[in-house]
Design a protein around this motif. Structure first.
Motif, PDB file in Angstrom:
ATOM      1  N   GLY A   1      28.634  49.159  36.536  1.00 32.88           N
ATOM      2  CA  GLY A   1      28.852  50.654  36.934  1.00 32.88           C
ATOM      3  C   GLY A   1      29.066  50.697  38.306  1.00 32.88           C
ATOM      4  N   ARG A   2      28.592  50.126  39.111  1.00 37.56           N
ATOM      5  CA  ARG A   2      29.018  50.081  40.562  1.00 37.56           C
ATOM      6  C   ARG A   2      30.358  49.330  40.872  1.00 37.56           C
ATOM      7  NH1 ARG A   2      24.625  50.826  43.841  1.00 37.56           N
ATOM      8  NH2 ARG A   2      22.460  50.977  42.568  1.00 37.56           N
ATOM      9  N   LEU A   3      30.939  48.338  40.179  1.00 40.79           N
ATOM     10  CA  LEU A   3      31.987  47.995  40.370  1.00 40.79           C
ATOM     11  C   LEU A   3      33.054  49.168  39.950  1.00 40.79           C
ATOM     12  CD1 LEU A   3      31.893  44.260  39.161  1.00 40.79           C
ATOM     13  CD2 LEU A   3      32.710  45.156  41.441  1.00 40.79           C
ATOM     14  N   SER A   4      32.899  49.724  38.807  1.00 39.31           N
ATOM     15  CA  SER A   4      33.617  50.754  38.354  1.00 39.31           C
ATOM     16  C   SER A   4      33.771  52.246  39.324  1.00 39.31           C
ATOM     17  CB  SER A   4      32.786  51.252  36.919  1.00 39.31           C
ATOM     18  OG  SER A   4      33.811  52.433  36.493  1.00 39.31           O
ATOM     19  N   ALA A   5      32.466  52.474  40.032  1.00 39.03           N
ATOM     20  CA  ALA A   5      32.628  53.276  40.814  1.00 39.03           C
ATOM     21  C   ALA A   5      33.593  52.937  42.233  1.00 39.03           C
ATOM     22  CB  ALA A   5      31.211  53.752  41.457  1.00 39.03           C
ATOM     23  N   LEU A   6      33.292  51.681  42.462  1.00 32.24           N
ATOM     24  CA  LEU A   6      33.906  51.331  43.674  1.00 32.24           C
ATOM     25  C   LEU A   6      35.748  51.226  43.282  1.00 32.24           C
ATOM     26  CD1 LEU A   6      34.149  49.799  46.507  1.00 32.24           C
ATOM     27  CD2 LEU A   6      33.883  47.534  45.325  1.00 32.24           C
ATOM     28  N   LEU A   7      36.007  50.734  42.346  1.00 29.81           N
ATOM     29  CA  LEU A   7      37.316  50.688  41.942  1.00 29.81           C
ATOM     30  C   LEU A   7      37.832  52.170  41.828  1.00 29.81           C
ATOM     31  CD1 LEU A   7      39.730  49.390  40.850  1.00 29.81           C
ATOM     32  CD2 LEU A   7      38.922  49.598  38.390  1.00 29.81           C
ATOM     33  N   SER A   8      37.223  53.033  41.352  1.00 31.58           N
ATOM     34  CA  SER A   8      37.333  54.464  41.347  1.00 31.58           C
ATOM     35  C   SER A   8      37.958  55.058  42.735  1.00 31.58           C
ATOM     36  CB  SER A   8      36.744  55.222  40.630  1.00 31.58           C
ATOM     37  OG  SER A   8      36.953  56.904  41.008  1.00 31.58           O
ATOM     38  N   ASP A   9      36.859  54.518  43.787  1.00 34.44           N
ATOM     39  CA  ASP A   9      36.705  54.870  45.090  1.00 34.44           C
ATOM     40  C   ASP A   9      38.017  54.381  45.708  1.00 34.44           C
ATOM     41  OD1 ASP A   9      35.637  56.316  47.180  1.00 34.44           O
ATOM     42  OD2 ASP A   9      35.182  54.534  48.368  1.00 34.44           O
TER      43      ASP A   9
ATOM     44  N   GLY B   1      33.194  40.231  29.980  1.00 30.30           N
ATOM     45  CA  GLY B   1      33.099  38.898  29.378  1.00 30.30           C
ATOM     46  C   GLY B   1      31.624  38.177  29.280  1.00 30.30           C
ATOM     47  N   LEU B   2      30.798  38.348  30.269  1.00 36.28           N
ATOM     48  CA  LEU B   2      29.611  37.703  30.378  1.00 36.28           C
ATOM     49  C   LEU B   2      28.765  38.474  29.448  1.00 36.28           C
ATOM     50  CD1 LEU B   2      27.650  35.655  31.438  1.00 36.28           C
ATOM     51  CD2 LEU B   2      27.265  37.034  33.568  1.00 36.28           C
TER      52      LEU B   2
ATOM     53  N   LEU C   1      28.632  43.036  45.490  1.00 30.45           N
ATOM     54  CA  LEU C   1      28.759  42.939  43.958  1.00 30.45           C
ATOM     55  C   LEU C   1      29.223  41.711  43.454  1.00 30.45           C
ATOM     56  CD1 LEU C   1      30.029  46.563  43.545  1.00 30.45           C
ATOM     57  CD2 LEU C   1      27.750  45.635  43.416  1.00 30.45           C
ATOM     58  N   LYS C   2      30.187  41.117  43.855  1.00 28.89           N
ATOM     59  CA  LYS C   2      30.469  39.703  43.644  1.00 28.89           C
ATOM     60  C   LYS C   2      29.354  38.801  43.831  1.00 28.89           C
ATOM     61  CE  LYS C   2      34.041  39.061  46.031  1.00 28.89           C
ATOM     62  NZ  LYS C   2      35.560  38.565  46.443  1.00 28.89           N
ATOM     63  N   GLN C   3      28.537  38.814  44.620  1.00 27.34           N
ATOM     64  CA  GLN C   3      27.148  37.957  44.823  1.00 27.34           C
ATOM     65  C   GLN C   3      26.313  38.124  43.703  1.00 27.34           C
ATOM     66  OE1 GLN C   3      25.604  38.612  48.657  1.00 27.34           O
ATOM     67  NE2 GLN C   3      27.248  37.641  49.919  1.00 27.34           N
TER      68      GLN C   3
ATOM     69  N   SER D   1      45.700  45.267  45.777  1.00 24.76           N
ATOM     70  CA  SER D   1      45.110  44.048  45.868  1.00 24.76           C
ATOM     71  C   SER D   1      43.609  44.099  45.627  1.00 24.76           C
ATOM     72  CB  SER D   1      45.423  43.172  47.195  1.00 24.76           C
ATOM     73  OG  SER D   1      44.853  41.730  47.129  1.00 24.76           O
ATOM     74  N   LEU D   2      42.951  45.020  46.342  1.00 26.75           N
ATOM     75  CA  LEU D   2      41.454  44.916  46.245  1.00 26.75           C
ATOM     76  C   LEU D   2      41.240  45.679  44.720  1.00 26.75           C
ATOM     77  CD1 LEU D   2      38.737  44.474  47.132  1.00 26.75           C
ATOM     78  CD2 LEU D   2      38.927  46.879  48.156  1.00 26.75           C
ATOM     79  N   ALA D   3      42.026  46.628  44.327  1.00 31.99           N
ATOM     80  CA  ALA D   3      41.888  47.249  43.011  1.00 31.99           C
ATOM     81  C   ALA D   3      42.065  46.182  41.956  1.00 31.99           C
ATOM     82  CB  ALA D   3      42.636  48.457  42.932  1.00 31.99           C
ATOM     83  N   LEU D   4      43.070  45.266  41.989  1.00 34.78           N
ATOM     84  CA  LEU D   4      43.260  44.304  40.835  1.00 34.78           C
ATOM     85  C   LEU D   4      42.056  43.247  40.867  1.00 34.78           C
ATOM     86  CD1 LEU D   4      47.059  43.832  41.263  1.00 34.78           C
ATOM     87  CD2 LEU D   4      45.820  44.894  39.719  1.00 34.78           C
ATOM     88  N   ALA D   5      41.759  43.026  42.336  1.00 31.89           N
ATOM     89  CA  ALA D   5      40.512  41.884  42.424  1.00 31.89           C
ATOM     90  C   ALA D   5      39.153  42.642  41.538  1.00 31.89           C
ATOM     91  CB  ALA D   5      40.155  41.490  43.693  1.00 31.89           C
ATOM     92  N   ILE D   6      38.811  43.955  41.849  1.00 36.71           N
ATOM     93  CA  ILE D   6      37.779  44.469  41.388  1.00 36.71           C
ATOM     94  C   ILE D   6      37.866  44.517  39.776  1.00 36.71           C
ATOM     95  CG2 ILE D   6      36.428  46.735  41.169  1.00 36.71           C
ATOM     96  CD1 ILE D   6      37.067  47.058  44.291  1.00 36.71           C
ATOM     97  N   ARG D   7      39.126  44.988  39.464  1.00 40.01           N
ATOM     98  CA  ARG D   7      39.386  44.841  37.938  1.00 40.01           C
ATOM     99  C   ARG D   7      38.963  43.698  37.224  1.00 40.01           C
ATOM    100  NH1 ARG D   7      45.216  45.497  35.663  1.00 40.01           N
ATOM    101  NH2 ARG D   7      45.019  43.109  36.003  1.00 40.01           N
ATOM    102  N   THR D   8      39.754  42.461  37.887  1.00 38.98           N
ATOM    103  CA  THR D   8      39.153  41.206  37.316  1.00 38.98           C
ATOM    104  C   THR D   8      37.696  40.895  37.182  1.00 38.98           C
ATOM    105  OG1 THR D   8      41.444  40.558  38.281  1.00 38.98           O
ATOM    106  CG2 THR D   8      39.757  38.645  37.910  1.00 38.98           C
ATOM    107  N   GLU D   9      37.083  41.293  38.296  1.00 36.74           N
ATOM    108  CA  GLU D   9      35.679  41.234  38.479  1.00 36.74           C
ATOM    109  C   GLU D   9      34.879  41.982  37.161  1.00 36.74           C
ATOM    110  OE1 GLU D   9      34.925  42.666  42.371  1.00 36.74           O
ATOM    111  OE2 GLU D   9      36.101  40.798  43.233  1.00 36.74           O
ATOM    112  N   MET D  10      35.477  43.082  36.961  1.00 38.28           N
ATOM    113  CA  MET D  10      35.007  43.875  35.880  1.00 38.28           C
ATOM    114  C   MET D  10      35.159  43.325  34.470  1.00 38.28           C
ATOM    115  SD  MET D  10      35.761  47.932  37.129  1.00 38.28           S
ATOM    116  CE  MET D  10      35.263  48.634  35.701  1.00 38.28           C
TER     117      MET D  10
END
Length: 184
Positions: A116-124, A43-44, A145-147, A29-38
Motif C-alpha cells: 500500500g505504501r509503494l502504491s501511494a508513493l507511485l501515485s505521488d 509475487g511474494l 520500503l525496499k529495505q 525511472s523512479l516510477a518504473l522502479a516502484i512498479r517493479t518493486e510492487m
C-alpha cells in the motif's frame, strides 16, 4: 475494415511546466522502479498464498480422513501445518494488510503495509509529479520500503529453508503426501 492507417507522432513536454527532459526521465525511472518493486511484492504474496492454500488443503485432508482422523501423528502434523501457516501469515502481514474486509473503514483499522505504501508513493511520483524530478524524500521513502520488502523476503526465504523443509521432512517421515511447493 482491413485498412491500417499510420502517422508519426511526437509527444511534447507541457510548455507550462518548468520541468526539464532530465527531470521527466528521473520521474519515469523512479516510477518504473516502484512498479517493479510492487510486482515483486505481489509475487511474494502470491507464493505465500499458494503455500497457505496447500497447507489448508492438507489440513482438511488430514482432518477428514477417517483412517487417520484419530492418529496422534496425523494430529501433530495438522498442528504443525497450522503453525507454519501462521508464520506465513506474519510474513504476508508485513507486505499487505491481511485483515482487509473491503469496507471503507479498513484504512483506519490497521497500518498500511509495504504494498500500500509503494502504491501511494507511485501515485505521488507518477501522477502528482507534474514533470518534476522525484524529491529526496520520495527517494528515501522508496529506499526504506525496499529495505522492508527485503526484510520480508528474507523472512520468507528463512521459512522456506527451515520451517517448510522441516515440515516436509515430517510429512515424509509420517508417510504422508508431500504436496507442498513454493511456486504455483
Amino acid at each position: 475494415g482491413d485498412t491500417t492507417l499510420t502517422q508519426p507522432l511526437t509527444v511534447l513536454k507541457d510548455p507550462n511546466t518548468t520541468g526539464t527532459q532530465q527531470d521527466i526521465e528521473q520521474q519515469v525511472s523512479l516510477a518504473l522502479a516502484i512498479r517493479t518493486e510492487m510486482d515483486s511484492v505481489v509475487g511474494l504474496i502470491n507464493r505465500i498464498e499458494w503455500l497457505r492454500k496447500q497447507l489448508e488443503d492438507l489440513g482438511t485432508q488430514l482432518a477428514d480422513s477417517s483412517t487417520v482422523k484419530n492418529d496422534s501423528v496425523t494430529k501433530a502434523m495438522a498442528r504443525a501445518g497450522h503453525d507454519l501457516e501462521q508464520k506465513l501469515i506474519v510474513v504476508e502481514g508485513d507486505l499487505f494488510d491481511v485483515h482487509l474486509t473491503g469496507a471503507r473503514e479498513d484504512a483506519f483499522r490497521n497500518p498500511t503495509k509495504v504494498y500500500g505504501r509503494l502504491s501511494a508513493l507511485l501515485s505521488d511520483v507518477a501522477e502528482n509529479g507534474a514533470d518534476f524530478p522525484p524529491t529526496s524524500q520520495q527517494q528515501q521513502v522508496n529506499d526504506l520500503l525496499k529495505q522492508r520488502m527485503g526484510a520480508a523476503a528474507a523472512k520468507f526465504a528463512n521459512l522456506m529453508q527451515t520451517d517448510l523443509a522441516t515440515f516436509r521432512g515430517q510429512l515424509r517421515a509420517a508417510h504422508l503426501p508431500d504436496v507442498l511447493a513454493a511456486n504455483p
